[in-house]
Design a protein around this motif. Structure first.
Motif, mmCIF file in Angstrom:
data_model
loop_
_atom_site.group_PDB
_atom_site.id
_atom_site.type_symbol
_atom_site.label_atom_id
_atom_site.label_comp_id
_atom_site.label_asym_id
_atom_site.label_seq_id
_atom_site.Cartn_x
_atom_site.Cartn_y
_atom_site.Cartn_z
ATOM 1 N N GLN A 54 27.227 16.914 2.788
ATOM 2 C CA GLN A 54 28.325 16.898 1.554
ATOM 3 C C GLN A 54 29.418 16.022 1.943
ATOM 4 O OE1 GLN A 54 29.505 21.155 1.780
ATOM 5 N NE2 GLN A 54 27.570 21.919 1.033
ATOM 6 N N ASN A 55 30.446 15.908 1.265
ATOM 7 C CA ASN A 55 31.538 15.008 1.292
ATOM 8 C C ASN A 55 32.267 15.558 2.335
ATOM 9 O OD1 ASN A 55 33.161 12.739 0.337
ATOM 10 N ND2 ASN A 55 34.303 14.036 -0.468
ATOM 11 N N GLY A 56 32.650 14.695 3.252
ATOM 12 C CA GLY A 56 33.534 15.151 4.204
ATOM 13 C C GLY A 56 32.718 15.617 5.689
ATOM 14 N N ASP A 57 31.427 15.827 5.516
ATOM 15 C CA ASP A 57 30.572 15.794 6.820
ATOM 16 C C ASP A 57 30.619 14.763 7.656
ATOM 17 O OD1 ASP A 57 29.980 18.307 5.837
ATOM 18 O OD2 ASP A 57 27.953 17.790 5.115
ATOM 19 N N ILE A 58 30.382 14.637 8.879
ATOM 20 C CA ILE A 58 29.727 13.571 9.630
ATOM 21 C C ILE A 58 28.414 13.515 9.707
ATOM 22 C CG2 ILE A 58 29.883 12.544 12.083
ATOM 23 C CD1 ILE A 58 32.767 13.021 10.521
ATOM 24 N N ALA A 59 28.016 12.460 8.918
ATOM 25 C CA ALA A 59 26.417 12.033 9.059
ATOM 26 C C ALA A 59 26.256 11.074 10.264
ATOM 27 C CB ALA A 59 25.889 11.674 7.791
ATOM 28 N N THR A 60 25.351 11.348 11.287
ATOM 29 C CA THR A 60 24.933 10.599 12.288
ATOM 30 C C THR A 60 23.545 9.878 11.765
ATOM 31 O OG1 THR A 60 26.072 11.943 14.008
ATOM 32 C CG2 THR A 60 24.318 10.355 14.675
ATOM 33 N N ILE A 61 23.689 8.625 11.420
ATOM 34 C CA ILE A 61 22.743 7.533 10.933
ATOM 35 C C ILE A 61 22.414 6.523 11.780
ATOM 36 C CG2 ILE A 61 23.368 8.498 8.709
ATOM 37 C CD1 ILE A 61 24.739 5.923 8.364
ATOM 38 N N ASP A 62 20.935 5.849 11.520
ATOM 39 C CA ASP A 62 20.588 4.839 11.975
ATOM 40 C C ASP A 62 20.469 3.854 10.786
ATOM 41 O OD1 ASP A 62 20.143 5.583 14.548
ATOM 42 O OD2 ASP A 62 17.961 5.743 14.252
ATOM 43 N N GLY A 85 32.840 9.994 2.748
ATOM 44 C CA GLY A 85 34.163 10.019 1.939
ATOM 45 C C GLY A 85 35.576 9.223 2.595
ATOM 46 N N SER A 86 35.057 8.725 3.970
ATOM 47 C CA SER A 86 36.276 8.106 4.645
ATOM 48 C C SER A 86 36.505 6.632 4.071
ATOM 49 C CB SER A 86 36.036 8.100 6.133
ATOM 50 O OG SER A 86 34.723 7.086 6.318
ATOM 51 N N GLY A 87 35.471 6.108 3.263
ATOM 52 C CA GLY A 87 35.619 4.604 2.685
ATOM 53 C C GLY A 87 35.520 3.546 3.944
ATOM 54 N N GLY A 92 29.821 2.571 -2.578
ATOM 55 C CA GLY A 92 28.716 2.885 -2.826
ATOM 56 C C GLY A 92 27.899 3.519 -1.736
ATOM 57 N N PHE A 93 27.987 3.081 -0.345
ATOM 58 C CA PHE A 93 27.356 3.358 0.758
ATOM 59 C C PHE A 93 27.262 4.930 1.011
ATOM 60 C CE2 PHE A 93 25.950 3.870 5.145
ATOM 61 C CZ PHE A 93 24.977 2.783 5.365
ATOM 62 N N GLU A 94 28.356 5.404 1.261
ATOM 63 C CA GLU A 94 28.467 6.684 1.741
ATOM 64 C C GLU A 94 28.081 7.785 0.711
ATOM 65 O OE1 GLU A 94 32.636 6.985 3.199
ATOM 66 O OE2 GLU A 94 32.559 5.115 4.115
ATOM 67 N N GLU A 95 28.524 7.487 -0.293
ATOM 68 C CA GLU A 95 27.998 8.608 -1.650
ATOM 69 C C GLU A 95 26.528 8.769 -1.699
ATOM 70 O OE1 GLU A 95 31.672 6.257 -2.879
ATOM 71 O OE2 GLU A 95 30.085 5.830 -1.784
#
Length: 325
Positions: A54-62, A85-87, A92-95
């Protein structure tokens, strides 16, 4: 008016100068704002399962970026904690991370901005392959007695609020003094006559030295970010002479302030005692966590005495200023 032959300037009025009044009133909202800042500083992350990002989460990604099917330099990262949502990534990436579950691998399509720092990618489409390791949500602590006890030596939120109110009073007083000092000093500079001295080679050398100091500090800031001055100049297509032109107004203002303060210290016969020097050295030693002997060896004591004398002149100008509300 008093002529200062050593600095080559003539002082105008510098005491009793009128400056804009500074509001020292403390409201309940000011205290709550301090609390909210502390609350934000104590936010923690907690891993979540069973729901999508969800928006506001911390997503750990490769992630790995491709342009026309080929990977490009600087487009790859592993286990990157991205706040949605941090920009912080391109538009378009984070969304497009939103809605995915941990363990998923997927592609997203983005368009690099026209003003992107890499000319090879500016305005170009790209595909990023993403692997989502985990999702964490931000937990904001409640403002209650438990919070006060956790972040301070106080057992209740009410007691902690009173402490914060006292801190804010002290902060406002210091801010008022700083504002008065800045405003009054600018007036004292404007009241001084230094046009003749400003046309001398000595003055130009002082300004050039001040420019070098400002650029040196900027270079240190760059190095702290892992960037060399050569890299910065290349990225910005700037030159050292261009940097000197940019900092020249600030350097000249610094030199003029020092000249006026030196002249005030001379006119007022301001001196620095050995006790004041010892106190200043002790404060610096405590700040940098070294012993007194090491700090004394590292310091230019003559320069320290001069700085203390200049500070006394600045305080004299500020303390005599008259606030007009």
């Amino acid at each position: 008016m008093s002529e200062q032959r050593r600095t080559g300037i003539i002082l105008g009025e510098y005491k009793g100068l009128q400056v804009p009044g500074f509001d020292r009133a403390i409201t309940d909202e000011d205290v709550m704002e301090s609390l909210r800042r502390l609350q934000a500083q104590n936010v923690y992350h907690q891993e979540v399962e069973g729901r999508p990002v969800q928006n506001g989460d911390i997503a750990t990604i490769d992630y790995e970026g491709f342009y026309k099917g080929k990977p490009f330099q600087g487009g790859k990262g592993s286990e990157y904690p991205l706040e949605i949502g941090s920009g912080s990534f391109i538009p378009g990436f984070e969304e497009q991370i939103i809605g995915h579950m941990p363990g998923e691998e997927f592609d997203i399509e983005v368009m690099f901005p026209e003003q992107y720092h890499s000319a090879d990618l500016a305005g170009k489409p790209a595909v990023f392959r993403i692997y989502l390791h985990k999702t964490e949500e931000k937990i904001v602590p409640e403002l209650n007695d438990a919070f006060a006890a956790a972040v301070s030596e106080y057992n209740t939120l009410a007691e902690y609020k009173e402490y914060l109110r006292e801190l804010e009073v002290q902060r406002r007083e210091q801010a008022a003094k700083n504002a008065a000092m800045e405003q009054a000093l600018q007036k004292a500079i404007a009241n001084a006559q230094m046009e003749e001295y400003a046309a001398t080679e000595e003055y130009e050398a002082l300004v050039r030295d001040a420019e070098d100091q400002l650029i040196g500090r900027f270079e240190q800031d760059l190095q702290a970010q892992g960037i060399t001055m050569d890299q910065y100049l290349s990225m910005t297509q700037e030159t050292m002479e261009g940097l000197h032109r940019q900092v020249h107004p600030s350097a000249e203002q610094k030199v003029q302030a020092e000249l006026v303060l030196e002249a005030v210290a001379e006119t007022e016969g301001l001196d620095v005692t050995e006790e004041e020097v010892e106190i200043a050295v002790a404060q610096l030693a405590a700040q940098y966590q070294v012993n007194l002997a090491a700090m004394k060896n590292a310091l230019d004591m003559d320069a320290l005495r001069q700085n203390l004398r200049i500070n006394k002149a600045a305080s004299l100008i500020a303390d005599s200023a008259v606030e007009i509300f």
